[in-house]
Design a protein around this motif. Structure first.
Motif, PDB file in Angstrom:
ATOM      1  N   ARG A 138      39.397  36.634  38.857  1.00  0.00           N
ATOM      2  CA  ARG A 138      40.331  37.761  38.809  1.00  0.00           C
ATOM      3  C   ARG A 138      41.444  37.505  37.820  1.00  0.00           C
ATOM      4  O   ARG A 138      41.807  36.375  37.551  1.00  0.00           O
ATOM      5  N   SER A 139      42.007  38.572  37.325  1.00  0.00           N
ATOM      6  CA  SER A 139      43.099  38.448  36.366  1.00  0.00           C
ATOM      7  C   SER A 139      44.191  39.431  36.741  1.00  0.00           C
ATOM      8  O   SER A 139      43.928  40.455  37.357  1.00  0.00           O
ATOM      9  N   SER A 140      45.403  39.143  36.370  1.00  0.00           N
ATOM     10  CA  SER A 140      46.506  40.058  36.654  1.00  0.00           C
ATOM     11  C   SER A 140      46.629  41.086  35.527  1.00  0.00           C
ATOM     12  O   SER A 140      46.009  40.952  34.475  1.00  0.00           O
ATOM     13  N   ASP A 141      47.481  42.060  35.760  1.00  0.00           N
ATOM     14  CA  ASP A 141      47.691  43.075  34.737  1.00  0.00           C
ATOM     15  C   ASP A 141      48.466  42.530  33.538  1.00  0.00           C
ATOM     16  O   ASP A 141      48.547  43.169  32.504  1.00  0.00           O
ATOM     17  N   ALA A 142      49.001  41.321  33.632  1.00  0.00           N
ATOM     18  CA  ALA A 142      49.687  40.698  32.496  1.00  0.00           C
ATOM     19  C   ALA A 142      48.736  40.466  31.327  1.00  0.00           C
ATOM     20  O   ALA A 142      49.174  40.384  30.173  1.00  0.00           O
ATOM     21  N   VAL A 143      47.443  40.388  31.600  1.00  0.00           N
ATOM     22  CA  VAL A 143      46.469  40.172  30.536  1.00  0.00           C
ATOM     23  C   VAL A 143      46.443  41.359  29.563  1.00  0.00           C
ATOM     24  O   VAL A 143      46.087  41.195  28.402  1.00  0.00           O
ATOM     25  N   THR A 176      36.635  40.171  32.934  1.00  0.00           N
ATOM     26  CA  THR A 176      37.038  39.389  34.098  1.00  0.00           C
ATOM     27  C   THR A 176      35.871  39.253  35.073  1.00  0.00           C
ATOM     28  O   THR A 176      34.896  40.003  34.986  1.00  0.00           O
ATOM     29  N   GLY A 177      36.009  38.340  35.992  1.00  0.00           N
ATOM     30  CA  GLY A 177      34.958  38.107  36.979  1.00  0.00           C
ATOM     31  C   GLY A 177      34.976  39.079  38.139  1.00  0.00           C
ATOM     32  O   GLY A 177      34.033  39.122  38.924  1.00  0.00           O
ATOM     33  N   ALA A 178      36.035  39.870  38.264  1.00  0.00           N
ATOM     34  CA  ALA A 178      36.133  40.824  39.369  1.00  0.00           C
ATOM     35  C   ALA A 178      37.020  41.990  38.957  1.00  0.00           C
ATOM     36  O   ALA A 178      37.871  41.865  38.071  1.00  0.00           O
ATOM     37  N   ASP A 179      36.808  43.130  39.609  1.00  0.00           N
ATOM     38  CA  ASP A 179      37.674  44.285  39.380  1.00  0.00           C
ATOM     39  C   ASP A 179      39.059  44.017  39.957  1.00  0.00           C
ATOM     40  O   ASP A 179      39.205  43.259  40.914  1.00  0.00           O
ATOM     41  N   ASP A 180      40.046  44.642  39.371  1.00  0.00           N
ATOM     42  CA  ASP A 180      41.416  44.499  39.832  1.00  0.00           C
ATOM     43  C   ASP A 180      42.123  45.825  39.605  1.00  0.00           C
ATOM     44  O   ASP A 180      42.187  46.310  38.471  1.00  0.00           O
ATOM     45  N   ASP A 181      42.634  46.446  40.674  1.00  0.00           N
ATOM     46  CA  ASP A 181      43.283  47.754  40.546  1.00  0.00           C
ATOM     47  C   ASP A 181      44.500  47.715  39.623  1.00  0.00           C
ATOM     48  O   ASP A 181      44.719  48.635  38.843  1.00  0.00           O
ATOM     49  N   LYS A 182      45.305  46.650  39.701  1.00  0.00           N
ATOM     50  CA  LYS A 182      46.480  46.553  38.826  1.00  0.00           C
ATOM     51  C   LYS A 182      46.060  46.542  37.366  1.00  0.00           C
ATOM     52  O   LYS A 182      46.659  47.216  36.527  1.00  0.00           O
ATOM     53  N   LEU A 183      45.031  45.791  37.059  1.00  0.00           N
ATOM     54  CA  LEU A 183      44.520  45.729  35.694  1.00  0.00           C
ATOM     55  C   LEU A 183      43.978  47.090  35.272  1.00  0.00           C
ATOM     56  O   LEU A 183      44.252  47.565  34.175  1.00  0.00           O
ATOM     57  N   LYS A 184      43.237  47.724  36.148  1.00  0.00           N
ATOM     58  CA  LYS A 184      42.654  49.038  35.842  1.00  0.00           C
ATOM     59  C   LYS A 184      43.741  50.062  35.514  1.00  0.00           C
ATOM     60  O   LYS A 184      43.649  50.776  34.511  1.00  0.00           O
TER      61      LYS A 184
END
Length: 75
Positions: A9-14, A42-50
């Motif tokens: 997972r990655s944060s929206d900072a990316v 990323t290896g997983a979906d992340d709502d913040k990133l989306k």
């Protein structure tokens, strides 16, 4: 194309990191006004990133999945 590959997972900072790389590429590497795009993997979906890159047309997000099989080489 700037590809930002993150483990898990990655944060929206990316998104900010990817935009910074795109800006550098546009200023230093792009020829004749070429458009530089970004791909965040990323290896997983992340709502913040989306949500953080939703309105940025030149950045796309994809997820990866790794599968592998081990076989006995002696057989």
């Amino acid at each position: 194309l700037v590809i930002e590959l993150k483990k898990g997972r990655s944060s929206d900072a990316v998104v900010g990191q990817t935009l910074r790389y795109i800006g550098w590429m546009e200023e230093n590497m792009a020829k004749d006004g070429a458009v530089v795009k970004g791909l965040i993997v990323t290896g997983a979906d992340d709502d913040k990133l989306k949500y953080s890159h939703r309105t940025i047309n030149n950045v796309k997000h994809m997820t990866y999945q790794v599968n592998f099989t081990l076989k006995d080489g002696a057989q």
